[in-house]
Every structure is written in structure tokens, then in C-alpha cells.
Design a protein around this motif. Structure first.
Motif, PDB file in Angstrom:
ATOM      1  N   PRO A 109       8.550 -18.382 -93.110  1.00 27.01           N
ATOM      2  CA  PRO A 109       9.282 -19.620 -92.783  1.00 27.01           C
ATOM      3  C   PRO A 109       8.915 -20.775 -93.704  1.00 27.01           C
ATOM      4  O   PRO A 109       9.785 -21.566 -94.096  1.00 27.01           O
ATOM      5  CB  PRO A 109       8.871 -19.889 -91.329  1.00 27.01           C
ATOM      6  N   GLY A 113      11.488 -22.602 -96.254  1.00 28.07           N
ATOM      7  CA  GLY A 113      11.685 -24.042 -96.147  1.00 28.07           C
ATOM      8  C   GLY A 113      11.508 -24.740 -97.485  1.00 28.07           C
ATOM      9  O   GLY A 113      12.242 -25.681 -97.815  1.00 28.07           O
ATOM     10  N   TYR A 155      -0.055 -31.920 -86.663  1.00 28.08           N
ATOM     11  CA  TYR A 155       0.188 -30.527 -87.046  1.00 28.08           C
ATOM     12  C   TYR A 155      -1.096 -29.799 -87.434  1.00 28.08           C
ATOM     13  O   TYR A 155      -1.046 -28.724 -88.034  1.00 28.08           O
ATOM     14  CB  TYR A 155       1.169 -30.493 -88.216  1.00 28.08           C
ATOM     15  N   ARG A 207      14.412 -34.356 -92.022  1.00 20.37           N
ATOM     16  CA  ARG A 207      14.355 -33.345 -90.956  1.00 20.37           C
ATOM     17  C   ARG A 207      13.591 -32.106 -91.423  1.00 20.37           C
ATOM     18  O   ARG A 207      12.802 -31.528 -90.676  1.00 20.37           O
ATOM     19  CB  ARG A 207      15.769 -32.964 -90.527  1.00 20.37           C
ATOM     20  N   LEU A 208      13.817 -31.722 -92.651  1.00 17.50           N
ATOM     21  CA  LEU A 208      13.119 -30.553 -93.191  1.00 17.50           C
ATOM     22  C   LEU A 208      11.624 -30.822 -93.325  1.00 17.50           C
ATOM     23  O   LEU A 208      10.809 -29.903 -93.175  1.00 17.50           O
ATOM     24  CB  LEU A 208      13.724 -30.183 -94.542  1.00 17.50           C
ATOM     25  N   ALA A 210       9.582 -32.367 -91.289  1.00 17.70           N
ATOM     26  CA  ALA A 210       8.870 -32.055 -90.048  1.00 17.70           C
ATOM     27  C   ALA A 210       8.685 -30.556 -89.880  1.00 17.70           C
ATOM     28  O   ALA A 210       7.628 -30.076 -89.446  1.00 17.70           O
ATOM     29  CB  ALA A 210       9.629 -32.642 -88.860  1.00 17.70           C
ATOM     30  N   SER A 211       9.711 -29.781 -90.231  1.00 17.74           N
ATOM     31  CA  SER A 211       9.598 -28.323 -90.136  1.00 17.74           C
ATOM     32  C   SER A 211       8.554 -27.782 -91.107  1.00 17.74           C
ATOM     33  O   SER A 211       7.767 -26.880 -90.766  1.00 17.74           O
ATOM     34  CB  SER A 211      10.964 -27.692 -90.418  1.00 17.74           C
ATOM     35  N   LEU A 212       8.525 -28.329 -92.311  1.00 17.14           N
ATOM     36  CA  LEU A 212       7.530 -27.886 -93.285  1.00 17.14           C
ATOM     37  C   LEU A 212       6.111 -28.220 -92.837  1.00 17.14           C
ATOM     38  O   LEU A 212       5.186 -27.418 -93.032  1.00 17.14           O
ATOM     39  CB  LEU A 212       7.824 -28.537 -94.641  1.00 17.14           C
ATOM     40  N   HIS A 214       5.056 -28.387 -89.764  1.00 17.32           N
ATOM     41  CA  HIS A 214       4.724 -27.427 -88.704  1.00 17.32           C
ATOM     42  C   HIS A 214       4.296 -26.090 -89.290  1.00 17.32           C
ATOM     43  O   HIS A 214       3.279 -25.504 -88.893  1.00 17.32           O
ATOM     44  CB  HIS A 214       5.927 -27.256 -87.781  1.00 17.32           C
ATOM     45  N   ASP A 215       5.081 -25.591 -90.260  1.00 20.52           N
ATOM     46  CA  ASP A 215       4.764 -24.290 -90.859  1.00 20.52           C
ATOM     47  C   ASP A 215       3.484 -24.356 -91.690  1.00 20.52           C
ATOM     48  O   ASP A 215       2.695 -23.394 -91.709  1.00 20.52           O
ATOM     49  CB  ASP A 215       5.931 -23.828 -91.732  1.00 20.52           C
TER      50      ASP A 215
END
Length: 275
Positions: A109, A113, A155, A207-208, A210-212, A214-215
Motif C-alpha cells: 500500500p 501510494g 501515526y 488527502r493522499l 494522510a494515507s501515506l 498511515h502506511d
């Protein structure tokens, strides 16, 4: 003349009845022969499981010596042919399709990303080519780094880890933008239509982000050492190969993934552009 035709018709009817009876007998023996014939009982065959592990290597050779003559022999031979064409082991059976490549639930993931962010960088380059804005945007870059450093603890990251990671994402994105702008300038135009930077591309990058984070936090929670480095390398190569990256994309991808979980970037790419 009429009597001869009647006689031939009657004889044909009797022959058809005899043939029908023989066919029915043969089919009955096929179904019951395994119980009536000692050879069939010792063949080791089970209708549901196929040949047992104790069955001889050739079912035809097992049944043939004990096969009787006549219709019953025909039935036994038919059973033997059926057994001979049944796969006896896994090597004879059709090969199943290969399973898909192993997916790393932590690294994949994150790698995807990063590739998505680089794809957005290409759209940013197209917009900057249309608007004439420069690649370098120092206030925007500094605001992003400060924001990610402030949110790092959410995170499980240190501020230095978050800043290093996004510094490398920024540099990889600028590498893509600089190279594409130079190429399009030489070619006299950029393919596709520009997308608004302020209302669409930057919100998508936010937005991306925040996902990065987390990963990246999941990755950095793993024990540091050769095993984690090996997983990073394997995932990088697998994802890059699956994406069929061009030279520019691969250089940017390598840059963006070079400082995972580090507190300082290992290197900074520099790109000279011919005027």
C-alpha cells in the motif's frame, strides 16, 4: 415377393432385439463387474476417489489376465480402458493456474501510494506548463513539511521521519515535473488537458498525504534491521515491475522510496536541464 419381404423384416427385428439385449448386458456388467469379478475387486479402484495408493501402476495389466471371454470380457475391458485414462497422480492432472504474486500487506500500500503521488506530479507538470508557473514553490513545500512534522506522532512517527519522507516525495515530484516541462518545451506542447492546481490537484495531494503517513507508520513500527530492508527492496522491485515504469518514473520512484523510516535523507537528486 411379399412373403420374402416379411421374412427379411422379421429377421431384422430379431437381430435388433438380440443386439439391444447384448448392449444392456454389457452396460449392466460395467456397473456390477467390480463386484462380480475378482479382478475388479482387487484393482484398488474407488469410483469416488480414483485409484488408491495401493493400486498397481497399470490397471489394464491387472484386469486383463483375469478377464473372461464374450460380453463379460468386453465389459471388463471397457472398465480397464476407463481406469487407464484416469489420472493416477498429480503429475498427470491438469496444472492449476499459478497463484498471484505474494502481496506484502505493509509495504505494497505504501509503494502504490508513492506511485499515485508521482502520477499526480505529472498532472501538476501539465498544469504548470499551461500556466507558466515554476516548479519550485518554497512556501508550499515548507508548509507541507511543517504540517507532516506536527502530525507525525499520530501515526507513530518522529517529526524527523515524517519530514524526511515527504522531503523525498517533494524532490521526486520536482524531478518528474522538471524533466517533463523540458521535454514538452522541446516538443512544443504537452499532451492532455491541464487540471486546476488549487481546487483539484493540491486537495488530492493533501488527502493522499494522510494515507501515506498511515502506511509509513505501519512500516516504521516493524523492527529495524536487514529483514525490514529486504522487504522494502522486494516490494519496491515488485511494484516497479508490475507498473512497467519508464526511466524517468523509475528514477523518481527510487528517489521517493530511498529514505523510508530515516531521520535524514540519504541523498538529494539534482537534475540539470539543457536550455
Amino acid at each position: 415377393m411379399q412373403s420374402d419381404s416379411n421374412a427379411l423384416f422379421a429377421r431384422g427385428t430379431r437381430l435388433r432385439r438380440v443386439a439391444t439385449g447384448l448392449t444392456a448386458t454389457a452396460l449392466g456388467l460395467i456397473c456390477a463387474g467390480a463386484q462380480a469379478s475378482p479382478a475388479a475387486q482387487t484393482s484398488g479402484y474407488d469410483a469416488n476417489a480414483g485409484l488408491s495408493s495401493s493400486a498397481p501402476s497399470s490397471a489394464t495389466h491387472t484386469l486383463a489376465p483375469a478377464a473372461p471371454h464374450g460380453v463379460r470380457g468386453l465389459a471388463v475391458r471397457l472398465v480397464s480402458q476407463t481406469l487407464a485414462t484416469t489420472p493416477r497422480n498429480a503429475a498427470d492432472a491438469p496444472h492449476p493456474p499459478k497463484p498471484p504474486a505474494v502481496v506484502d500487506p505493509v509495504l505494497d500500500p505504501l509503494m502504490r501510494g508513492i506511485l499515485e503521488r508521482l502520477a499526480i506530479s505529472e498532472a501538476v507538470a501539465r498544469t504548470k506548463y499551461s500556466s507558466g508557473k515554476p516548479v519550485q514553490d518554497t512556501p508550499r513545500e515548507q508548509a507541507l513539511l511543517d504540517s507532516m512534522g506536527d502530525r507525525a506522532a499520530q501515526y507513530g512517527l518522529t517529526p524527523a521521519q515524517a519530514r524526511t519522507f515527504f522531503r523525498l516525495q517533494i524532490e521526486a515530484g520536482k524531478l518528474v515535473q522538471t524533466a517533463l516541462l523540458a521535454r514538452w518545451k522541446r516538443e512544443g506542447g504537452a499532451p492532455g488537458e491541464p487540471v486546476d492546481l488549487a481546487t483539484r490537484l493540491r486537495p488530492a495531494l493533501d488527502r493522499l498525504g494522510a494515507s501515506l503517513m498511515h502506511d509509513l507508520g505501519r512500516l516504521c513500527a516493524l523492527p529495524d534491521g536487514p529483514l525490514r530492508m529486504a522487504r522494502i527492496h522486494q516490494a519496491r522491485e515488485r511494484i516497479a515491475k508490475a507498473a512497467k515504469l519508464e526511466a524517468l518514473q523509475r528514477a523518481a520512484f527510487d528517489e521517493a522510496t530511498s529514505g523510508l523510516c530515516l531521520s535524514a535523507p540519504p541523498r538529494i537528486w539534482t537534475l540539470s536541464v539543457r536550455r
